[in-house]
Design a protein around this motif. Structure first.
Motif, PDB file in Angstrom:
ATOM      1  N   ALA A  37      32.767  35.335  29.915  1.00 41.64           N
ATOM      2  CA  ALA A  37      33.917  34.459  30.128  1.00 41.64           C
ATOM      3  C   ALA A  37      34.063  34.126  31.615  1.00 41.64           C
ATOM      4  CB  ALA A  37      35.186  35.130  29.601  1.00 41.64           C
ATOM      5  N   LEU A  38      33.916  35.114  32.465  1.00 44.93           N
ATOM      6  CA  LEU A  38      34.036  34.880  33.907  1.00 44.93           C
ATOM      7  C   LEU A  38      32.933  33.946  34.404  1.00 44.93           C
ATOM      8  CD1 LEU A  38      35.008  38.494  35.070  1.00 44.93           C
ATOM      9  CD2 LEU A  38      36.432  36.432  35.315  1.00 44.93           C
ATOM     10  N   LEU A  39      31.705  34.192  33.968  1.00 45.65           N
ATOM     11  CA  LEU A  39      30.575  33.369  34.424  1.00 45.65           C
ATOM     12  C   LEU A  39      30.726  31.923  33.962  1.00 45.65           C
ATOM     13  CD1 LEU A  39      27.718  35.953  33.789  1.00 45.65           C
ATOM     14  CD2 LEU A  39      28.549  35.170  36.033  1.00 45.65           C
ATOM     15  N   ARG A  40      31.200  31.734  32.721  1.00 45.64           N
ATOM     16  CA  ARG A  40      31.401  30.372  32.183  1.00 45.64           C
ATOM     17  C   ARG A  40      32.505  29.656  32.938  1.00 45.64           C
ATOM     18  NH1 ARG A  40      30.817  32.766  26.354  1.00 45.64           N
ATOM     19  NH2 ARG A  40      28.591  32.431  26.013  1.00 45.64           N
ATOM     20  N   ASP A  41      33.366  30.442  33.545  1.00 50.20           N
ATOM     21  CA  ASP A  41      34.490  29.912  34.305  1.00 50.20           C
ATOM     22  C   ASP A  41      34.112  29.667  35.773  1.00 50.20           C
ATOM     23  OD1 ASP A  41      37.120  29.147  34.040  1.00 50.20           O
ATOM     24  OD2 ASP A  41      37.875  31.004  34.956  1.00 50.20           O
ATOM     25  N   GLY A  42      32.838  29.858  36.111  1.00 52.19           N
ATOM     26  CA  GLY A  42      32.396  29.652  37.494  1.00 52.19           C
ATOM     27  C   GLY A  42      32.769  30.798  38.411  1.00 52.19           C
ATOM     28  N   ASP A  43      33.005  31.966  37.831  1.00 51.37           N
ATOM     29  CA  ASP A  43      33.368  33.127  38.660  1.00 51.37           C
ATOM     30  C   ASP A  43      32.158  34.059  38.811  1.00 51.37           C
ATOM     31  OD1 ASP A  43      34.993  34.831  40.151  1.00 51.37           O
ATOM     32  OD2 ASP A  43      36.682  34.572  38.773  1.00 51.37           O
ATOM     33  N   VAL A  44      32.330  35.084  39.651  1.00 57.71           N
ATOM     34  CA  VAL A  44      31.235  36.040  39.887  1.00 57.71           C
ATOM     35  C   VAL A  44      31.555  37.379  39.231  1.00 57.71           C
ATOM     36  CG1 VAL A  44      30.530  34.964  42.051  1.00 57.71           C
ATOM     37  CG2 VAL A  44      32.243  36.793  42.097  1.00 57.71           C
ATOM     38  N   VAL A  45      30.496  38.121  38.909  1.00 58.81           N
ATOM     39  CA  VAL A  45      30.621  39.433  38.271  1.00 58.81           C
ATOM     40  C   VAL A  45      29.576  40.355  38.899  1.00 58.81           C
ATOM     41  CG1 VAL A  45      30.418  40.686  36.092  1.00 58.81           C
ATOM     42  CG2 VAL A  45      31.210  38.323  36.069  1.00 58.81           C
ATOM     43  N   ALA A  46      29.968  41.584  39.213  1.00 61.71           N
ATOM     44  CA  ALA A  46      28.980  42.553  39.703  1.00 61.71           C
ATOM     45  C   ALA A  46      28.345  43.242  38.509  1.00 61.71           C
ATOM     46  CB  ALA A  46      29.641  43.570  40.622  1.00 61.71           C
ATOM     47  N   ILE A  47      27.015  43.242  38.477  1.00 62.35           N
ATOM     48  CA  ILE A  47      26.297  43.809  37.325  1.00 62.35           C
ATOM     49  C   ILE A  47      25.220  44.804  37.775  1.00 62.35           C
ATOM     50  CG2 ILE A  47      26.654  41.757  35.875  1.00 62.35           C
ATOM     51  CD1 ILE A  47      23.651  41.050  36.521  1.00 62.35           C
ATOM     52  N   PRO A  48      24.943  45.794  36.908  1.00 64.64           N
ATOM     53  CA  PRO A  48      23.843  46.708  37.233  1.00 64.64           C
ATOM     54  C   PRO A  48      22.501  46.034  36.940  1.00 64.64           C
ATOM     55  CG  PRO A  48      24.766  47.261  35.090  1.00 64.64           C
ATOM     56  CD  PRO A  48      25.581  46.111  35.616  1.00 64.64           C
ATOM     57  N   THR A  49      21.503  46.308  37.762  1.00 64.15           N
ATOM     58  CA  THR A  49      20.121  45.977  37.396  1.00 64.15           C
ATOM     59  C   THR A  49      19.335  47.267  37.623  1.00 64.15           C
ATOM     60  OG1 THR A  49      19.029  45.373  39.478  1.00 64.15           O
ATOM     61  CG2 THR A  49      20.507  43.713  38.521  1.00 64.15           C
ATOM     62  N   THR A  83      17.250  47.786  39.905  1.00 66.05           N
ATOM     63  CA  THR A  83      16.996  48.007  41.336  1.00 66.05           C
ATOM     64  C   THR A  83      18.274  48.438  42.057  1.00 66.05           C
ATOM     65  OG1 THR A  83      17.346  45.653  41.778  1.00 66.05           O
ATOM     66  CG2 THR A  83      15.071  46.396  41.422  1.00 66.05           C
ATOM     67  N   VAL A  84      19.200  47.494  42.205  1.00 66.54           N
ATOM     68  CA  VAL A  84      20.510  47.743  42.820  1.00 66.54           C
ATOM     69  C   VAL A  84      21.524  46.898  42.051  1.00 66.54           C
ATOM     70  CG1 VAL A  84      19.524  48.148  45.131  1.00 66.54           C
ATOM     71  CG2 VAL A  84      20.236  45.830  44.496  1.00 66.54           C
ATOM     72  N   TYR A  85      22.809  47.064  42.317  1.00 65.26           N
ATOM     73  CA  TYR A  85      23.800  46.194  41.674  1.00 65.26           C
ATOM     74  C   TYR A  85      23.690  44.787  42.259  1.00 65.26           C
ATOM     75  CZ  TYR A  85      26.079  49.683  38.826  1.00 65.26           C
ATOM     76  OH  TYR A  85      26.329  50.604  37.839  1.00 65.26           O
ATOM     77  N   GLY A  86      23.903  43.779  41.392  1.00 60.45           N
ATOM     78  CA  GLY A  86      23.846  42.397  41.829  1.00 60.45           C
ATOM     79  C   GLY A  86      25.212  41.746  41.720  1.00 60.45           C
ATOM     80  N   LEU A  87      25.474  40.759  42.596  1.00 62.37           N
ATOM     81  CA  LEU A  87      26.705  39.974  42.500  1.00 62.37           C
ATOM     82  C   LEU A  87      26.305  38.646  41.871  1.00 62.37           C
ATOM     83  CD1 LEU A  87      29.733  39.829  43.170  1.00 62.37           C
ATOM     84  CD2 LEU A  87      29.080  38.696  45.305  1.00 62.37           C
ATOM     85  N   ALA A  88      26.573  38.514  40.566  1.00 66.73           N
ATOM     86  CA  ALA A  88      25.992  37.420  39.792  1.00 66.73           C
ATOM     87  C   ALA A  88      26.929  36.248  39.604  1.00 66.73           C
ATOM     88  CB  ALA A  88      25.566  37.950  38.420  1.00 66.73           C
ATOM     89  N   GLY A  89      26.356  35.058  39.641  1.00 66.15           N
ATOM     90  CA  GLY A  89      27.057  33.828  39.295  1.00 66.15           C
ATOM     91  C   GLY A  89      26.075  32.896  38.595  1.00 66.15           C
ATOM     92  N   ASP A  90      26.596  31.946  37.816  1.00 67.63           N
ATOM     93  CA  ASP A  90      25.752  30.970  37.114  1.00 67.63           C
ATOM     94  C   ASP A  90      24.980  30.138  38.149  1.00 67.63           C
ATOM     95  OD1 ASP A  90      24.737  28.736  35.807  1.00 67.63           O
ATOM     96  OD2 ASP A  90      26.539  28.411  34.592  1.00 67.63           O
ATOM     97  N   ALA A  91      23.652  30.222  38.109  1.00 67.70           N
ATOM     98  CA  ALA A  91      22.820  29.562  39.120  1.00 67.70           C
ATOM     99  C   ALA A  91      22.844  28.041  39.014  1.00 67.70           C
ATOM    100  CB  ALA A  91      21.378  30.064  39.017  1.00 67.70           C
TER     101      ALA A  91
END
Ligand code: TXA
Ligand code: MG
Length: 326
Positions: A18-30, A32-40
């Protein structure tokens, strides 16, 4: 002050979508390290990544994909890069490739370059991207110039007031950012040592990687000061000075280690994988011990040792070059 919600991976998927579809960012585990993700593909989402980190916009981001089909819609694969993707994805490998025109990637992601850095992450990230149906731009989830976060708690402590959601997948297993390679004619160049040892990549392609040189300012995040703790770092320490904290490796101790203000051992058995997974968290703990200097025992350069030494020397480099940090 607003504080980010922390949700376990098992309950975070819908909220993250929901946040990503709204153009927001979310911190996610990968892995390697945690990523600060947004819709590219969403300029607002990508701009928020740069704002949240305080990252200079000339420093391009990695686009994360769910599968090979998505990767090939975004970039053009030469045979060697394809071979590496098949061998190591999903995993801690990033490939820099020419972009396919009309791929929908927002130009902020690549800072206007005609190449793009692509990676297929393991675990929650991959699932999230598949459900979203679009690639995620994601730098490491830390303020620009700080050590990359390897736990949800570290992300929340750094960025918690600026983001809405941290997805908690526990400590990241690899602990170092991905290895970045770039196709250059018939060869591949190592742009950043990381979670896959260069030797393993060389074995997979049956060829040595090009190193140093040509990359130049092309990957601005690769220059100088980076992963900076507040304390100064003193590398290859054979002795421990008055008031210094000590970051150890293996069984042989630096002289005077008993007097160290604080002491942590990256790996008592000298295991480089274990050392990699502990590196950023231990740097952070020793930094917050209040010691003004962190002495670091020598770490060998083979395997993941190359990437560990790379991060240590960035952390030890002068801090006036902060613009170059990611
Ligand atoms: O493991 C990782 O790679 C993590 C996780 C979250 O995936 N991500 C990560 O991203 O470390 P970041 O933004 O902290 O580092 C990406 C590096 C930067 O140094 C950037 O300059 C370089 O990749 N880069 C991105 N696009 C590039 C391109 N087209 N050409 C050369 N370098 C590029
Ligand atoms: Mg980073």
């Amino acid at each position: 002050m607003r504080v980010a919600e922390i949700l376990a991976v098992s309950e975070a998927l819908e909220r993250a979508l929901a946040l990503l579809r709204d153009g927001d960012v979310v911190a996610i585990p990968t892995e390697t390290v945690y990523g600060l993700a947004g819709d590219a593909t969403n300029g607002i989402g990508v701009a928020r990544i740069f704002e949240t980190k305080g990252r200079p916009r000339f420093n391009p981001l990695i686009a994360h994909v769910a599968d090979m089909a998505m990767a090939e819609r975004i970039a053009l694969f030469d045979p060697l890069s394809k071979k590496l993707a098949l061998a190591f994805w999903p995993g801690p490998l990033t490939l820099v490739l020419p972009q396919r025109t009309g791929n929908g990637i927002h130009p902020l992601v690549t800072a206007g370059l005609d190449t793009i850095a692509l990676r297929m992450p393991r675990g929650f990230g991959g699932e999230l991207i598949a459900r979203l149906g679009r690639p995620l731009a994601a730098p490491s989830a830390n303020s620009s110039g700080k050590i990359s976060a390897t736990t949800a708690q570290a992300v929340a402590a750094d960025l918690g007031a600026r983001i809405k959601l941290v997805v908690d997948g526990g400590a990241t297993p690899v602990g170092l950012e991905s290895t970045i390679v770039k196709a250059e004619g018939e060869r591949l160049r190592l742009l950043r040592p990381g979670g896959i040892a260069a030797e393993d990549i060389e074995a997979a392609i049956g060829m040595e990687l090009l190193r140093g040189g040509a990359a130049g300012v092309e990957a601005p995040g690769m220059l100088a000061s980076h992963y900076a703790p507040d304390a100064a770092m003193r590398l290859n320490a054979g002795t421990v000075g008055e008031g210094e904290a000590l970051l150890g490796f293996g069984i042989r101790r630096a002289e005077g280690w008993r007097h160290a203000a604080a002491f942590l051992n990256l790996s008592e058995t000298g295991d480089l994988r274990e050392a990699a997974s502990n590196l950023f968290a231990y740097m952070q703990v020793l930094d917050s011990s209040g010691a003004r200097i962190i002495a670091v025992e020598p770490v060998p350069f083979d395997g993941l040792g190359e990437a560990i030494n790379d991060r240590l020397s960035r952390a030890a480099s002068p801090r006036d070059n902060i613009l170059a940090a990611t």
